[in-house]
Motif scaffolding. Structure first.
Motif, PDB file in Angstrom:
ATOM      1  N   GLN A   1       0.759  -1.140   0.157  1.00 46.41           N
ATOM      2  CA  GLN A   1       0.008   0.030   0.026  1.00 46.41           C
ATOM      3  C   GLN A   1       1.060   1.282   0.006  1.00 46.41           C
ATOM      4  O   GLN A   1       0.798   2.136  -0.824  1.00 46.41           O
ATOM      5  CB  GLN A   1      -0.919   0.052   1.162  1.00 46.41           C
ATOM      6  CG  GLN A   1      -1.885   1.245   1.406  1.00 46.41           C
ATOM      7  CD  GLN A   1      -2.811   1.014   2.289  1.00 46.41           C
ATOM      8  OE1 GLN A   1      -3.098  -0.192   3.149  1.00 46.41           O
ATOM      9  NE2 GLN A   1      -3.695   1.885   2.563  1.00 46.41           N
ATOM     10  N   ILE A   2       2.054   1.129   0.831  1.00 49.98           N
ATOM     11  CA  ILE A   2       2.860   2.207   0.955  1.00 49.98           C
ATOM     12  C   ILE A   2       4.320   1.964   0.546  1.00 49.98           C
ATOM     13  O   ILE A   2       4.753   0.734   1.379  1.00 49.98           O
ATOM     14  CB  ILE A   2       2.787   3.031   2.153  1.00 49.98           C
ATOM     15  CG1 ILE A   2       1.454   3.528   2.472  1.00 49.98           C
ATOM     16  CG2 ILE A   2       3.892   4.118   2.201  1.00 49.98           C
ATOM     17  CD1 ILE A   2       1.076   4.085   3.768  1.00 49.98           C
ATOM     18  N   ALA A   3       4.795   2.192  -0.700  1.00 46.12           N
ATOM     19  CA  ALA A   3       6.048   1.921  -1.076  1.00 46.12           C
ATOM     20  C   ALA A   3       7.337   2.627  -0.244  1.00 46.12           C
ATOM     21  O   ALA A   3       7.145   3.928  -0.853  1.00 46.12           O
ATOM     22  CB  ALA A   3       6.345   1.818  -2.423  1.00 46.12           C
ATOM     23  N   ASN A   4       8.009   2.364   0.724  1.00 50.47           N
ATOM     24  CA  ASN A   4       9.173   3.109   1.228  1.00 50.47           C
ATOM     25  C   ASN A   4      10.248   2.876   0.609  1.00 50.47           C
ATOM     26  O   ASN A   4      11.204   2.007   0.780  1.00 50.47           O
ATOM     27  CB  ASN A   4       9.307   2.860   2.554  1.00 50.47           C
ATOM     28  CG  ASN A   4       7.852   3.162   3.226  1.00 50.47           C
ATOM     29  OD1 ASN A   4       7.621   4.462   3.249  1.00 50.47           O
ATOM     30  ND2 ASN A   4       7.525   2.356   4.294  1.00 50.47           N
ATOM     31  N   PHE A   5      10.618   3.708  -0.766  1.00 45.36           N
ATOM     32  CA  PHE A   5      11.833   3.612  -1.657  1.00 45.36           C
ATOM     33  C   PHE A   5      12.838   4.313  -1.045  1.00 45.36           C
ATOM     34  O   PHE A   5      12.657   5.493  -0.257  1.00 45.36           O
ATOM     35  CB  PHE A   5      11.566   4.112  -2.856  1.00 45.36           C
ATOM     36  CG  PHE A   5      10.419   3.208  -3.712  1.00 45.36           C
ATOM     37  CD1 PHE A   5      10.311   2.018  -3.631  1.00 45.36           C
ATOM     38  CD2 PHE A   5       9.467   3.963  -4.338  1.00 45.36           C
ATOM     39  CE1 PHE A   5       9.416   1.267  -4.371  1.00 45.36           C
ATOM     40  CE2 PHE A   5       8.500   3.375  -5.099  1.00 45.36           C
ATOM     41  CZ  PHE A   5       8.312   1.946  -5.101  1.00 45.36           C
TER      42      PHE A   5
ATOM     43  N   THR B   1      12.423  12.882  -4.930  1.00 42.91           N
ATOM     44  CA  THR B   1      12.004  13.986  -5.894  1.00 42.91           C
ATOM     45  C   THR B   1      10.639  13.770  -6.679  1.00 42.91           C
ATOM     46  O   THR B   1      10.007  14.500  -7.075  1.00 42.91           O
ATOM     47  CB  THR B   1      13.017  14.247  -6.951  1.00 42.91           C
ATOM     48  OG1 THR B   1      13.004  13.382  -7.960  1.00 42.91           O
ATOM     49  CG2 THR B   1      14.306  14.580  -6.313  1.00 42.91           C
ATOM     50  N   LEU B   2      10.084  12.488  -6.510  1.00 40.85           N
ATOM     51  CA  LEU B   2       9.026  12.175  -7.365  1.00 40.85           C
ATOM     52  C   LEU B   2       7.758  12.259  -6.739  1.00 40.85           C
ATOM     53  O   LEU B   2       7.440  12.174  -5.380  1.00 40.85           O
ATOM     54  CB  LEU B   2       9.149  10.578  -7.740  1.00 40.85           C
ATOM     55  CG  LEU B   2      10.285  10.072  -8.444  1.00 40.85           C
ATOM     56  CD1 LEU B   2      10.222   8.493  -8.791  1.00 40.85           C
ATOM     57  CD2 LEU B   2      10.239  10.740  -9.755  1.00 40.85           C
ATOM     58  N   SER B   3       6.611  12.591  -7.336  1.00 45.24           N
ATOM     59  CA  SER B   3       5.230  12.805  -6.853  1.00 45.24           C
ATOM     60  C   SER B   3       4.808  11.199  -6.479  1.00 45.24           C
ATOM     61  O   SER B   3       5.309  10.362  -6.773  1.00 45.24           O
ATOM     62  CB  SER B   3       4.292  13.279  -7.746  1.00 45.24           C
ATOM     63  OG  SER B   3       4.133  12.326  -8.713  1.00 45.24           O
ATOM     64  N   GLY B   4       3.702  11.510  -5.721  1.00 45.07           N
ATOM     65  CA  GLY B   4       3.126  10.137  -4.944  1.00 45.07           C
ATOM     66  C   GLY B   4       2.551   9.173  -6.183  1.00 45.07           C
ATOM     67  O   GLY B   4       2.799   8.052  -6.278  1.00 45.07           O
ATOM     68  N   GLY B   5       1.899   9.820  -7.341  1.00 42.30           N
ATOM     69  CA  GLY B   5       1.380   9.045  -8.471  1.00 42.30           C
ATOM     70  C   GLY B   5       2.369   8.669  -9.246  1.00 42.30           C
ATOM     71  O   GLY B   5       2.394   7.395  -9.667  1.00 42.30           O
TER      72      GLY B   5
ATOM     73  N   LEU C   1       4.249  -0.157  -9.504  1.00 39.37           N
ATOM     74  CA  LEU C   1       3.591  -1.087 -10.059  1.00 39.37           C
ATOM     75  C   LEU C   1       4.534  -1.598 -11.414  1.00 39.37           C
ATOM     76  O   LEU C   1       4.177  -2.988 -11.513  1.00 39.37           O
ATOM     77  CB  LEU C   1       2.384  -0.181 -11.153  1.00 39.37           C
ATOM     78  CG  LEU C   1       1.273   0.226 -10.322  1.00 39.37           C
ATOM     79  CD1 LEU C   1       0.333   1.192 -11.047  1.00 39.37           C
ATOM     80  CD2 LEU C   1       0.258  -1.002 -10.240  1.00 39.37           C
ATOM     81  N   VAL C   2       5.543  -1.079 -11.688  1.00 38.69           N
ATOM     82  CA  VAL C   2       6.524  -1.762 -12.579  1.00 38.69           C
ATOM     83  C   VAL C   2       7.294  -2.649 -11.907  1.00 38.69           C
ATOM     84  O   VAL C   2       7.515  -3.847 -12.460  1.00 38.69           O
ATOM     85  CB  VAL C   2       7.436  -0.666 -13.300  1.00 38.69           C
ATOM     86  CG1 VAL C   2       8.666  -1.300 -13.864  1.00 38.69           C
ATOM     87  CG2 VAL C   2       6.824   0.235 -14.144  1.00 38.69           C
TER      88      VAL C   2
ATOM     89  N   THR D   1      -4.489   1.501  -7.015  1.00 39.47           N
ATOM     90  CA  THR D   1      -4.864   2.716  -7.811  1.00 39.47           C
ATOM     91  C   THR D   1      -4.481   4.017  -7.172  1.00 39.47           C
ATOM     92  O   THR D   1      -4.864   5.011  -7.568  1.00 39.47           O
ATOM     93  CB  THR D   1      -6.669   2.833  -7.806  1.00 39.47           C
ATOM     94  OG1 THR D   1      -7.091   3.025  -6.396  1.00 39.47           O
ATOM     95  CG2 THR D   1      -7.199   1.552  -8.489  1.00 39.47           C
ATOM     96  N   SER D   2      -3.941   3.803  -5.756  1.00 36.52           N
ATOM     97  CA  SER D   2      -3.407   5.239  -5.204  1.00 36.52           C
ATOM     98  C   SER D   2      -2.504   6.052  -5.763  1.00 36.52           C
ATOM     99  O   SER D   2      -1.717   5.716  -6.427  1.00 36.52           O
ATOM    100  CB  SER D   2      -2.973   4.669  -3.837  1.00 36.52           C
ATOM    101  OG  SER D   2      -2.357   5.726  -2.956  1.00 36.52           O
ATOM    102  N   GLY D   3      -3.232   7.235  -5.955  1.00 38.62           N
ATOM    103  CA  GLY D   3      -2.503   8.445  -6.427  1.00 38.62           C
ATOM    104  C   GLY D   3      -2.435   8.361  -8.239  1.00 38.62           C
ATOM    105  O   GLY D   3      -1.765   9.259  -8.689  1.00 38.62           O
TER     106      GLY D   3
END
Length: 235
Positions: free
Chosen positions: A80-84, A126-130, A137-138, A154-156
């Motif tokens: 649900q939340i990807a902590n990169f 630096t990326l947006s949430g979407g 997804l990739v 579908t989040s963001g």
């Protein structure tokens, strides 16, 4: 494919799953629904071995997952939340995951599908949430595993990326894969899922197709059927 028997999980004194029995057959799209705190994410993390239940058994591909981690190589998981790591570039993260998993992948096609080429040299912080969700997804779909678990996919996402995600899910289903989804977006669930499981206070309230749920609740549409369950159980 996935068999769960008498699953119980407590966090402290708080029961989150209370005797869940669930069988998910091979092939098709299954949505796990329920209000916040109903146990959806705990159920998914139990299947993944990330949460250890207090009681009950889980089998994946006919193997009990207790003390067994090999089965996870056949699962692709979108958290649900990807902590990169924020200092890594997108292309560095993709390469790192490929090196870790060591399987053939389809990343170039997916990067093109979600239009990520302009972001490959950008740092994840630096990326947006979407855009982070598209990277997520990739990373999830680039390995050819028979079971895919998507927690709020579908989040963001913008409308065009959402359409691409729906198409991608149908392509994977056509390959005979099993796709397990949690989502709060009822229109998305109705469009893609073959069967829904509704969790309420740690128990399965309903399992079946959406048309059966409408009949059971005597409601004309899916959203009203869900609302009817919640109203009935919180009256």
């Amino acid at each position: 494919m996935v068999s769960i028997q008498n699953l119980h999980k407590k966090f402290g004194k708080n029961p989150v799953l209370s005797g869940v029995d669930l069988s998910i057959k091979e092939g098709g799209i299954f949505a796990v629904l329920g209000p916040n705190g109903s146990g959806k994410t705990t159920l998914i993390k139990s299947i993944l071995g990330m949460v250890i239940p207090n009681k009950g058994t889980i089998s994946v591909y006919g193997q009990n997952i207790k003390n067994n981690s090999d089965y996870r190589y056949n699962i692709d998981y979108l958290p649900q939340i990807a902590n990169f790591p924020s200092n890594l570039k997108v292309k560095e993260l993709i390469k790192m995951i490929k090196d870790l998993r060591g399987k053939t992948s389809d990343d170039e096609h997916l990067i093109e599908l979600f239009k990520l080429n302009p972001f490959l040299d950008k740092k994840l912080g630096t990326l947006s949430g979407g855009t982070k969700q598209k990277v997520n997804l990739v990373l999830t779909f680039m390995f050819n595993s028979p079971l895919i678990i998507l927690d709020e996919p579908t989040s963001g996402l913008d409308p065009i990326s959402l359409i691409r995600l729906k198409d991608l899910i149908q392509v994977e289903k056509a390959k005979g894969k099993t796709i397990l989804i949690t989502s709060h977006i009822m229109s998305f669930v109705e469009e893609v899922s073959d069967e829904v499981v509704f969790l309420l206070e740690g128990k399965i309230y309903f399992k079946g197709c959406i048309s059966e749920l409408k009949i059971k609740t005597n409601q004309p549409d899916f959203e009203h059927a869900i609302a009817s369950i919640l109203t009935e159980n919180h009256a």
